[in-house]
Structures are given as structure tokens and as C-alpha cells.
Design an enzyme around this catalytic site. Sequence first.
Site, mmCIF file in Angstrom:
data_model
loop_
_atom_site.group_PDB
_atom_site.id
_atom_site.type_symbol
_atom_site.label_atom_id
_atom_site.label_comp_id
_atom_site.label_asym_id
_atom_site.label_seq_id
_atom_site.Cartn_x
_atom_site.Cartn_y
_atom_site.Cartn_z
ATOM 1 N N LYS A 16 16.964 65.333 3.137
ATOM 2 C CA LYS A 16 16.703 65.336 1.691
ATOM 3 C C LYS A 16 16.897 63.923 1.124
ATOM 4 O O LYS A 16 16.162 63.487 0.247
ATOM 5 C CB LYS A 16 17.615 66.331 0.972
ATOM 6 C CG LYS A 16 17.322 67.798 1.253
ATOM 7 C CD LYS A 16 15.943 68.251 0.820
ATOM 8 C CE LYS A 16 15.787 68.382 -0.678
ATOM 9 N NZ LYS A 16 14.469 68.978 -1.044
ATOM 10 N N THR A 58 19.040 67.675 -3.842
ATOM 11 C CA THR A 58 20.354 68.307 -3.789
ATOM 12 C C THR A 58 21.470 67.290 -4.012
ATOM 13 O O THR A 58 21.306 66.093 -3.699
ATOM 14 C CB THR A 58 20.536 68.976 -2.407
ATOM 15 O OG1 THR A 58 21.894 69.333 -2.232
ATOM 16 C CG2 THR A 58 20.163 68.055 -1.260
ATOM 17 N N ASP A 59 22.610 67.784 -4.468
ATOM 18 C CA ASP A 59 23.795 66.912 -4.594
ATOM 19 C C ASP A 59 24.363 66.552 -3.212
ATOM 20 O O ASP A 59 25.202 65.658 -3.098
ATOM 21 C CB ASP A 59 24.881 67.596 -5.449
ATOM 22 C CG ASP A 59 25.364 68.927 -4.888
ATOM 23 O OD1 ASP A 59 24.809 69.424 -3.875
ATOM 24 O OD2 ASP A 59 26.325 69.481 -5.461
ATOM 25 N N GLU A 60 23.891 67.245 -2.159
ATOM 26 C CA GLU A 60 24.462 67.011 -0.819
ATOM 27 C C GLU A 60 24.118 65.615 -0.281
ATOM 28 O O GLU A 60 24.745 65.141 0.656
ATOM 29 C CB GLU A 60 24.015 68.112 0.150
ATOM 30 C CG GLU A 60 24.396 69.478 -0.387
ATOM 31 C CD GLU A 60 24.277 70.621 0.605
ATOM 32 O OE1 GLU A 60 24.318 70.396 1.813
ATOM 33 O OE2 GLU A 60 24.138 71.769 0.127
ATOM 34 N N TYR A 120 20.422 68.375 7.273
ATOM 35 C CA TYR A 120 19.735 68.809 6.044
ATOM 36 C C TYR A 120 19.834 67.743 4.965
ATOM 37 O O TYR A 120 18.825 67.288 4.415
ATOM 38 C CB TYR A 120 20.326 70.133 5.535
ATOM 39 C CG TYR A 120 19.952 70.450 4.101
ATOM 40 C CD1 TYR A 120 18.627 70.674 3.732
ATOM 41 C CD2 TYR A 120 20.930 70.505 3.086
ATOM 42 C CE1 TYR A 120 18.270 70.945 2.405
ATOM 43 C CE2 TYR A 120 20.589 70.771 1.772
ATOM 44 C CZ TYR A 120 19.264 70.989 1.439
ATOM 45 O OH TYR A 120 18.915 71.251 0.133
HETATM 46 P P1 NAD Z 1 14.341 78.409 0.243
HETATM 47 O O1 NAD Z 1 14.780 78.094 1.635
HETATM 48 O O2 NAD Z 1 14.753 79.689 -0.393
HETATM 49 O O3 NAD Z 1 12.739 78.349 0.159
HETATM 50 C C1 NAD Z 1 11.998 77.304 0.698
HETATM 51 C C2 NAD Z 1 10.520 77.645 0.520
HETATM 52 O O4 NAD Z 1 9.752 76.549 1.046
HETATM 53 C C3 NAD Z 1 10.092 78.897 1.283
HETATM 54 O O5 NAD Z 1 9.249 79.682 0.472
HETATM 55 C C4 NAD Z 1 9.330 78.345 2.492
HETATM 56 O O6 NAD Z 1 8.335 79.222 2.974
HETATM 57 C C5 NAD Z 1 8.741 77.073 1.899
HETATM 58 N N1 NAD Z 1 8.418 76.076 2.925
HETATM 59 C C6 NAD Z 1 9.246 75.639 3.937
HETATM 60 N N2 NAD Z 1 8.598 74.744 4.699
HETATM 61 C C7 NAD Z 1 7.369 74.605 4.158
HETATM 62 C C8 NAD Z 1 6.247 73.800 4.501
HETATM 63 N N3 NAD Z 1 6.271 72.988 5.569
HETATM 64 N N4 NAD Z 1 5.137 73.884 3.746
HETATM 65 C C9 NAD Z 1 5.107 74.709 2.672
HETATM 66 N N5 NAD Z 1 6.125 75.502 2.314
HETATM 67 C C10 NAD Z 1 7.251 75.447 3.047
HETATM 68 O O7 NAD Z 1 14.783 77.160 -0.630
HETATM 69 P P2 NAD Z 1 15.415 77.076 -2.089
HETATM 70 O O8 NAD Z 1 16.850 77.428 -2.000
HETATM 71 O O9 NAD Z 1 14.537 77.782 -3.051
HETATM 72 O O10 NAD Z 1 15.337 75.500 -2.329
HETATM 73 C C11 NAD Z 1 14.229 74.911 -2.990
HETATM 74 C C12 NAD Z 1 14.462 73.422 -3.122
HETATM 75 O O11 NAD Z 1 15.672 73.192 -3.848
HETATM 76 C C13 NAD Z 1 14.637 72.698 -1.788
HETATM 77 O O12 NAD Z 1 13.962 71.465 -1.861
HETATM 78 C C14 NAD Z 1 16.134 72.485 -1.653
HETATM 79 O O13 NAD Z 1 16.438 71.343 -0.894
HETATM 80 C C15 NAD Z 1 16.528 72.325 -3.116
HETATM 81 N N6 NAD Z 1 17.913 72.716 -3.411
HETATM 82 C C16 NAD Z 1 18.343 74.003 -3.161
HETATM 83 C C17 NAD Z 1 19.648 74.368 -3.483
HETATM 84 C C18 NAD Z 1 20.139 75.769 -3.284
HETATM 85 O O14 NAD Z 1 21.325 76.028 -3.565
HETATM 86 N N7 NAD Z 1 19.337 76.706 -2.831
HETATM 87 C C19 NAD Z 1 20.531 73.422 -4.028
HETATM 88 C C20 NAD Z 1 20.062 72.106 -4.223
HETATM 89 C C21 NAD Z 1 18.743 71.775 -3.942
HETATM 90 P P1 TYD Z 2 25.931 77.564 1.660
HETATM 91 O O1 TYD Z 2 25.553 78.711 0.771
HETATM 92 O O2 TYD Z 2 25.429 77.528 3.055
HETATM 93 O O3 TYD Z 2 25.524 76.238 0.867
HETATM 94 P P2 TYD Z 2 25.866 74.681 1.206
HETATM 95 O O4 TYD Z 2 26.303 74.554 2.590
HETATM 96 O O5 TYD Z 2 24.523 74.080 0.986
HETATM 97 O O6 TYD Z 2 26.893 74.277 0.205
HETATM 98 O O7 TYD Z 2 27.509 77.468 1.723
HETATM 99 C C1 TYD Z 2 28.298 77.351 0.541
HETATM 100 C C2 TYD Z 2 29.727 77.177 0.967
HETATM 101 O O8 TYD Z 2 30.175 78.383 1.617
HETATM 102 C C3 TYD Z 2 29.906 76.072 1.992
HETATM 103 O O9 TYD Z 2 31.164 75.418 1.771
HETATM 104 C C4 TYD Z 2 29.949 76.804 3.319
HETATM 105 C C5 TYD Z 2 30.585 78.128 2.951
HETATM 106 N N1 TYD Z 2 30.157 79.277 3.793
HETATM 107 C C6 TYD Z 2 31.112 80.130 4.336
HETATM 108 O O10 TYD Z 2 32.329 79.953 4.150
HETATM 109 N N2 TYD Z 2 30.680 81.177 5.096
HETATM 110 C C7 TYD Z 2 29.364 81.402 5.346
HETATM 111 O O11 TYD Z 2 29.038 82.386 6.066
HETATM 112 C C8 TYD Z 2 28.388 80.532 4.755
HETATM 113 C C9 TYD Z 2 26.921 80.734 5.004
HETATM 114 C C10 TYD Z 2 28.829 79.480 3.975
#
Ligand code: NAD
Ligand code: TYD
Length: 337
Positions: A154, A123-125, A150
Site C-alpha cells: 500500500k 491505510t494508516d498501516e 500488505y
Molecule cells: P476487501 O478485501 O473487502 O475488498 C477488496 C475488493 O477488491 C474485492 O471486491 C476484490 O474482489 C477486489 N479486487 C481485489 N483484487 C482486484 C483486482 N486485481 N482487480 C479488481 N478488483 C480487485 O477490501 P476493503 O476492506 O473494502 O478495502 C478497500 C480499500 O480500503 C483497500 O484499498 C484497502 O487497502 C483500504 N483500507 C481498508 C481498511 C479496512 O479496515 N478494511 C482500512 C484501511 C484501508
Molecule cells: P485485522 O482485522 O486483521 O486488521 P489489521 O491487521 O489490518 O489491523 O486485525 C485487527 C487487530 O486484531 C490486529 O491487531 C490483529 C488482531 N486480530 C486478532 O487478535 N485475532 C484475529 O483472529 C485477527 C484476524 C486479528
Amino acid sequence: MKLLVTGGAGFIGTNFILYWLKNHEGDEIVNLDKLTYAGNLENLTSIEKNPRYSFIHGDICDSTIVNKVMEGIDKVVHFAAETHVDRSISGPAVFITTNVVGTQILLDAALEHKIKHFHHISTDEVFGQLEIESHDKFSENTPYNPRSPYSASKAASDHLVRAYFHTYGLPITITNCSNNFGPYTFPEKFFPLAITNILEGKKVPVYGDGKNVRDWLYVEDHARAIDLVLNKGKIGETYVVGGLQNGISNIDALRKILTIMGKNEDSIEFVKDRPGHDRKYDIDWSKIHNELGWEPIFTFDEALKKTISWYTENETWWENIKSGEYASYYQKQYPHS
Ligand code: NAD
Ligand code: TYD
């Protein structure tokens, strides 16, 4: 080629698997997923009988299972993680276990089984936050400065992945992407929370002043970026991936959603800010553009419309989630809503 996808029952993993099977007809996928609250096999019913796809229910922290599933695998795409910042604030331990220890267990098994390519999704975070007024953007050269449990977990996993490249020669790549959106996003994340609350006639909780800025990446564009890195990326390299030229504030993004859904600002409810809430993320994705020819195909507005249509047409999918265990999470997270 046989791919191991971890976390394939989650949001991005699901979209990636569906994309990959459609676009790589000779390839097989094994999906290893623990099915935490965020994993949902319903996402994958359309392919459950596909002979090129198999599902293994297991934890990436379980080295016996991990070593077993690694047999015969060519490449690993590692998505599995705990992913929601708010949950990492209320309960950080599982983030360290899955995101750090789980990644290390996968890396050891990848070495043992001489995996040809281990791609880590991050992630960019990990870069921390930018100031609102700043014109800086995150790039592959930005120093790490994670500020939530989180993002700290990461960041630790990214360091481990690079350490296995330098120390043991494991062939790795990493992508650090911005906030993804699209079908199958768990409704705890901001966009699906907003869209489904509006569909339910509820208000949308906005943290703080709503001016926090995010870069948004449509999940299908992300899947194509990973595809390019797996096929053309340089081993040992990191690529940052973002969807916009300039980030957008949460309140402006929400206004777009409200306009598309024909609602007014009465649906907005400002609530207490998230502790340590990162002010701004913005991405300079010129490396993946210049070196691998990637760019987003979908505009932000188009992708938002597609996403809103998906949630409108798939009410049962999110209603099942919102009426289950998630209801008590929502009550705790938004006590006054
Ligand atoms: P998500 O939370 O929707 O899904 C996570 C999946 O991982 C689920 O299916 C869960 O069952 C599985 N999982 C969790 N713990 C596990 C374990 N111990 N063993 C096996 N499986 C396990 O996540 P996502 O949004 O699809 O994110 C996927 C990846 O992308 C992550 O690594 C996250 O850090 C990264 N990422 C996500 C975002 C975003 O906006 N969603 C942005 C940047 C990076
Ligand atoms: P989120 O989807 O949780 O992603 P991230 O924290 O990983 O960026 O949140 C996106 C943005 O929206 C973040 O600035 C937090 C804000 N946010 C709200 O304002 N209200 C909410 O209920 C949630 C879940 C997020």
C-alpha cells in the site's frame, strides 16, 4: 458525474457505492471488480437493476479492460486491493501485483483519459507502528515505515499516486484511514470474525496478549469522508481519517462486543501472535476536520451495536462465506481452534 469505483464488490467499496447512489441522485457509478475471494456481488443486489449503476467483471492489472472502462469517466475512486495482513504474510506476491502494479495501470489509464480526479484509498498501516505507551499519533506528516507485505504494497501504491501528481500533473488525492468496521466486512477481519464466531458458539482467537491498539472507523463515516475529499479536497493532498479520539486495545474492543452480545470472557482464546504484529495505530484526524469539516457521526459503541445487529440479521450472508473456501483458510490460520 460518472464515477469509476474499483473494488466495489468488497467491504468498503460496497458501502461506498450504496452511500453514493443514495446521496448523489444525478451521478452514475461503474464498478470494476475482479471478484476475488473478497468480492461478493450479493452485496449489491439491491442496486443491480439501477440504471445509474453498472458492473464490469475485470482485473485492474488488465490494461485493456481498464482503458475501456475509463472512457467517459469523470472521477476514479480506487479501492481494489488485496487487504488482509495475515494473507500477505502467507502469500505476498498477489499483494504486489494488485496493489502496486494494478494501481500503476489505473494511473496510466487515468492520465490517458484525462480523468478529472483520481482518489486513492489507503491505510494508516503505511506509517508502521506506535509504541503502546506513546502519546504520538499518525498524521499526514508521519514518515512511512510499513512493516507487513500488505502495508509495504500500500505504501508503494501511495508513492506512485503522488509521483503521478508531481511528474505528470494527474489530479489526485489520497486518504489513509484506520481499521474500518460495519456491514459486509469479510469475516477474516477481527470484528466480524469475533461476532460471527460468537454467534456460532465458538471462541474468538486473540493474537498475542491482546493489547495491540487500533483506531476504529465506522464505514459509513468513512464514506462521508471520501465524499468530502472528492467534492472539497485539495488536489495533491493527503488526508488521514480515523474514528476515535484514542485507540482501543483488541481485548477491550472484544470485551465490548462480548458485553453487547451477552457473553462472558470464556469466549476468548489467546493464540500465537501474528509475525511482525504492529503494536499500535492511532490517528490525528484534525486536518480533515479543520479543512473539510469532517468528523465521525457515530460513536464507537453505537456503531458496534449496529454492526452486531447487521451480522445477527444477515446470517446467510456470512454463513455462505464461512462454509465455502474460507473454511480451509480458517483451518490453516487457526490450526488449534
Ligand atoms: P476487501 O478485501 O473487502 O475488498 C477488496 C475488493 O477488491 C474485492 O471486491 C476484490 O474482489 C477486489 N479486487 C481485489 N483484487 C482486484 C483486482 N486485481 N482487480 C479488481 N478488483 C480487485 O477490501 P476493503 O476492506 O473494502 O478495502 C478497500 C480499500 O480500503 C483497500 O484499498 C484497502 O487497502 C483500504 N483500507 C481498508 C481498511 C479496512 O479496515 N478494511 C482500512 C484501511 C484501508
Ligand atoms: P485485522 O482485522 O486483521 O486488521 P489489521 O491487521 O489490518 O489491523 O486485525 C485487527 C487487530 O486484531 C490486529 O491487531 C490483529 C488482531 N486480530 C486478532 O487478535 N485475532 C484475529 O483472529 C485477527 C484476524 C486479528
